[in-house]
Enzyme design. Structure first.
Site, PDB file in Angstrom:
ATOM      1  N   LYS A 257       0.907  -1.122   0.136  1.00  0.00           N
ATOM      2  CA  LYS A 257      -0.035   0.083   0.118  1.00  0.00           C
ATOM      3  C   LYS A 257       0.778   1.364  -0.185  1.00  0.00           C
ATOM      4  O   LYS A 257       1.456   1.778   0.936  1.00  0.00           O
ATOM      5  CB  LYS A 257      -0.661   0.364   1.594  1.00  0.00           C
ATOM      6  CG  LYS A 257      -1.608   0.939   1.449  1.00  0.00           C
ATOM      7  CD  LYS A 257      -2.377   1.540   2.729  1.00  0.00           C
ATOM      8  CE  LYS A 257      -3.236   2.823   2.193  1.00  0.00           C
ATOM      9  NZ  LYS A 257      -3.836   2.449   4.029  1.00  0.00           N
ATOM     10  N   ASP A 262      -2.008   9.966   3.945  1.00  0.00           N
ATOM     11  CA  ASP A 262      -3.418   9.583   3.913  1.00  0.00           C
ATOM     12  C   ASP A 262      -3.753  10.809   5.257  1.00  0.00           C
ATOM     13  O   ASP A 262      -4.288  10.616   6.185  1.00  0.00           O
ATOM     14  CB  ASP A 262      -3.967   8.520   5.063  1.00  0.00           C
ATOM     15  CG  ASP A 262      -4.853   8.351   5.074  1.00  0.00           C
ATOM     16  OD1 ASP A 262      -6.124   8.373   5.036  1.00  0.00           O
ATOM     17  OD2 ASP A 262      -5.252   7.473   5.772  1.00  0.00           O
ATOM     18  N   LYS A 269      -8.930  12.787   9.262  1.00  0.00           N
ATOM     19  CA  LYS A 269      -9.163  12.021  10.205  1.00  0.00           C
ATOM     20  C   LYS A 269      -8.856  13.803  10.664  1.00  0.00           C
ATOM     21  O   LYS A 269      -8.144  14.687  10.934  1.00  0.00           O
ATOM     22  CB  LYS A 269      -7.792  12.082  10.258  1.00  0.00           C
ATOM     23  CG  LYS A 269      -7.487  10.398   8.930  1.00  0.00           C
ATOM     24  CD  LYS A 269      -6.178  10.040   9.419  1.00  0.00           C
ATOM     25  CE  LYS A 269      -5.880   8.594   8.619  1.00  0.00           C
ATOM     26  NZ  LYS A 269      -6.691   7.117   8.973  1.00  0.00           N
ATOM     27  N   ARG A 343      -7.855  -0.606   1.097  1.00  0.00           N
ATOM     28  CA  ARG A 343      -8.257  -1.691   0.670  1.00  0.00           C
ATOM     29  C   ARG A 343      -9.263  -1.183  -0.918  1.00  0.00           C
ATOM     30  O   ARG A 343      -9.229  -1.419  -1.856  1.00  0.00           O
ATOM     31  CB  ARG A 343      -9.223  -1.773   1.241  1.00  0.00           C
ATOM     32  CG  ARG A 343     -10.547  -1.118   1.710  1.00  0.00           C
ATOM     33  CD  ARG A 343     -11.001  -1.904   2.690  1.00  0.00           C
ATOM     34  NE  ARG A 343     -10.711  -0.529   4.053  1.00  0.00           N
ATOM     35  CZ  ARG A 343     -11.040  -1.145   5.572  1.00  0.00           C
ATOM     36  NH1 ARG A 343     -12.571  -1.586   5.046  1.00  0.00           N
ATOM     37  NH2 ARG A 343     -10.436  -0.354   6.117  1.00  0.00           N
TER      38      ARG A 343
HETATM   39  N1  BES Z   1      -4.045   4.563   7.153  1.00  0.00           N
HETATM   40  C1  BES Z   1      -4.856   4.104   8.275  1.00  0.00           C
HETATM   41  C2  BES Z   1      -4.743   3.026   8.908  1.00  0.00           C
HETATM   42  C3  BES Z   1      -3.552   3.439  10.214  1.00  0.00           C
HETATM   43  C4  BES Z   1      -4.051   3.922  11.279  1.00  0.00           C
HETATM   44  C5  BES Z   1      -2.374   3.051  10.024  1.00  0.00           C
HETATM   45  C6  BES Z   1      -3.450   3.694  12.114  1.00  0.00           C
HETATM   46  C7  BES Z   1      -1.519   3.300  10.897  1.00  0.00           C
HETATM   47  C8  BES Z   1      -2.063   3.902  11.869  1.00  0.00           C
HETATM   48  C9  BES Z   1      -6.405   4.032   6.895  1.00  0.00           C
HETATM   49  O1  BES Z   1      -6.938   4.089   6.048  1.00  0.00           O
HETATM   50  C10 BES Z   1      -6.973   3.683   7.970  1.00  0.00           C
HETATM   51  O2  BES Z   1      -8.276   5.619   8.459  1.00  0.00           O
HETATM   52  N2  BES Z   1      -8.423   3.248   7.564  1.00  0.00           N
HETATM   53  C11 BES Z   1      -9.567   3.343   8.584  1.00  0.00           C
HETATM   54  C12 BES Z   1     -10.968   2.665   8.307  1.00  0.00           C
HETATM   55  C13 BES Z   1     -11.890   2.741   8.759  1.00  0.00           C
HETATM   56  C14 BES Z   1     -12.448   4.260   7.860  1.00  0.00           C
HETATM   57  C15 BES Z   1     -13.122   1.679   7.927  1.00  0.00           C
HETATM   58  C16 BES Z   1      -9.169   3.315  10.336  1.00  0.00           C
HETATM   59  O3  BES Z   1      -8.960   1.926  10.660  1.00  0.00           O
HETATM   60  O4  BES Z   1     -10.114   4.323  10.967  1.00  0.00           O
END
Ligand code: BES
Length: 490
Positions: A257, A262, A269, A343
């Site tokens: 990935k 992000d 976020k 994903r």
């Molecule tokens: N990049 C994040 C996941 C992440 C979180 C990586 C902490 C490293 C440290 C990912 O893209 C994300 O934000 N996922 C969300 C998914 C949710 C919206 C279903 C998450 O994990 O909150």
């Protein structure tokens, strides 16, 4: 740093610093015992006086002696003798190196800790511990004028350990290469920059490298990558690296990935969760590190590195919650949350990777916060329909010191990603978030792929505090374990 093997005869050695190991309850390692003898028990007395407990990675030093001709003797804790492991060796070597740096030595002798107990692999672990601990991402900091660098590591042992030291150094170098890219911030590394790095790597090692720009992404119907990248001023890319030896015994595809930053997109976020999100390209950077190691070690396996990369930003052209995209395999996906971006871009790469008909396909991604909730900061979640493959990776992790734990691909949770408007949606409920993410990915793994593994590295890829031999920041997980995996494939 240069490594060199020197003999084990302590009588003939002299230098700046010597690192030796001590087990709990003042059980000396063979070299420490010889030194103690020459010093008429001074070493043992000293350790007793200061109540040195010899916990793993703890460290003290004492000055040399007229019969032990080193300026300083650095004593590192090895913990309980019966619990000695390769990771103890890494941690002890790291502690010794850091102490020698503090003492401003340029040349350090290392006893091959526990050599008798663990065999050749000890030398590899020693080199890894030293190189990983020496890593610091400090290119944006002014150098201290009187900075001292350790230039030479001399290892007490037989000539035969040379190749193992070299292997450990190469694995650590590939890991540190990965760490360097992950640690670069989002203003420095955009998708096109990742592609440039891949191309340079390809040139250096004679790999094949193809990069898709936006036009090509459209032509190839890579709609996940395009959707996630469309809100950014820096357009997305898809990178395909190939290492192909003469007579490969297997074909393996790695997918990483590569979200270069992000923000979450329109589902933005909160500040405390956004601030480390330069790390969201760690999977991609690990794939680059793996390709480097594979080429360095000239493995007899055909290895493909696939990197979908985009910057996830809000903006006038950003993709929206409720958008629906259709993938090349015909699957319709409703965007339920723009923050579930990994994903979406991995799906394109999984379709592409499946078409290569690999013997094994492994994706790695900082995919979900939920995986960190489940397993903590230090452990990678393994998801695979093939239990044996998952177990193999977990066992290899026990050797490399990278921790893995398998989580289930629970089909009962599939309900969670159903949508009335499209085949699936990109998030489920809060519960089992790492699992529903993995179930989403599975939808894009072609039937021709028998062996697929998804690794959720959200926790261990990036540390907010130093841990073991790692400084704060990127760790390069799971590069070393993946290369071990390739080395053991038959
Ligand atoms: N990049 C994040 C996941 C992440 C979180 C990586 C902490 C490293 C440290 C990912 O893209 C994300 O934000 N996922 C969300 C998914 C949710 C919206 C279903 C998450 O994990 O909150």
């Amino acid at each position: 740093m240069k490594f060199q093997v020197v003999g084990k005869d302590i009588n003939s050695l002299q230098g700046e610093a010597l690192v030796v190991g001590v087990y709990q309850d003042q059980v000396l390692s063979p070299v420490a015992a010889r030194i103690d003898e020459k010093m008429s028990s001074l070493l043992k007395d000293f350790l007793k006086d200061i109540h040195f407990k010899a916990e793993v990675g703890k460290c003290v030093f004492m000055p040399g002696h007229k019969d032990v001709k080193f300026k300083n003797i650095i004593i590192v804790g090895l913990g309980k003798k019966e619990k000695l492991s390769l990771d103890t060796v890494r941690q002890a070597a790291a502690a010794g190196l850091k102490e020698a740096k503090k003492l401003r030595h340029k040349e350090v002798y290392f006893e091959l800790l526990g050599e008798e107990a663990l065999g050749d692999e000890t030398a590899k672990a020693l080199a890894e511990g030293i190189e990983l601990a020496d890593y610091q991402f400090d290119k944006y900091k002014k150098k201290e004028e009187d900075e001292v660098k350790i230039e030479k590591i001399k290892v007490l042992g037989e000539e035969t350990v040379n190749s193992w030291l070299e292997l450990g150094q190469k694995l650590a170098a590939a890991t540190n290469f990965t760490r360097d890219i992950v640690n670069e911030p989002g203003n420095v590394i955009k998708p096109a920059d990742l592609a440039d790095i891949a191309q340079k790597l390809a040139q250096e090692y004679g790999l094949a490298c193809t990069v898709y720009d936006e036009e090509r992404l459209k032509a190839e119907k890579m709609h996940g990558i395009l959707a996630v990248g469309q809100g950014s001023a820096h357009p997305p890319r898809f990178i395909h690296l190939i290492y192909k030896p003469q007579n490969p015994i297997k074909r393996v595809v790695f997918i990483g990935k590569g979200i270069t930053f992000d923000s979450g997109g329109l589902d933005i976020k909160p500040e405390q969760f956004m601030k480390t999100m330069k790390c969201d390209k760690a999977g991609a950077c690990a794939v680059l590190g793996i390709m480097k190691a594979v080429a360095e070690l000239k493995l007899d396996i055909e290895v493909h590195g696939l990197i979908p990369t985009a910057e996830n930003m809000p903006g006038g052209n950003a993709f929206r919650p409720d958008d629906i995209i259709v993938y090349k395999n015909g699957k319709g996906v409703k965007i339920a949350n723009t923050d579930a971006d990994g994903r979406l871009i991995l799906a394109d790469a999984l379709i592409y990777g499946s078409a290569l008909k690999p013997d094994v396909m492994i994706d790695m991604a900082t995919l979900t916060g939920a995986c960190m909730v489940a397993l903590g900061r230090f452990t990678t979640g393994i998801f695979s329909p093939q239990g044996e493959l998952a177990a193999k990776i977990k066992t290899l992790g026990e050797k490399t010191g990278e921790k893995f734990w398998q989580l289930p691909l629970d089909d009962d949770l599939k309900e969670e990603i159903k949508s009335p408007f499209a085949d699936i949606k990109n998030v489920g409920s809060r519960y089992g978030g790492a699992i529903t993410a993995a179930l989403f990915l599975k939808e894009f793994v072609g039937e021709e792929v028998e062996n697929w593994v998804h690794l959720d590295i959200a926790g261990p890829a990036f540390l907010e505090k130093a841990w073991k031999y790692y400084a704060e920041g990127a760790t390069g997980v799971p590069v070393r374990t993946m290369v071990e995996f390739l080395r053991e494939i038959k």
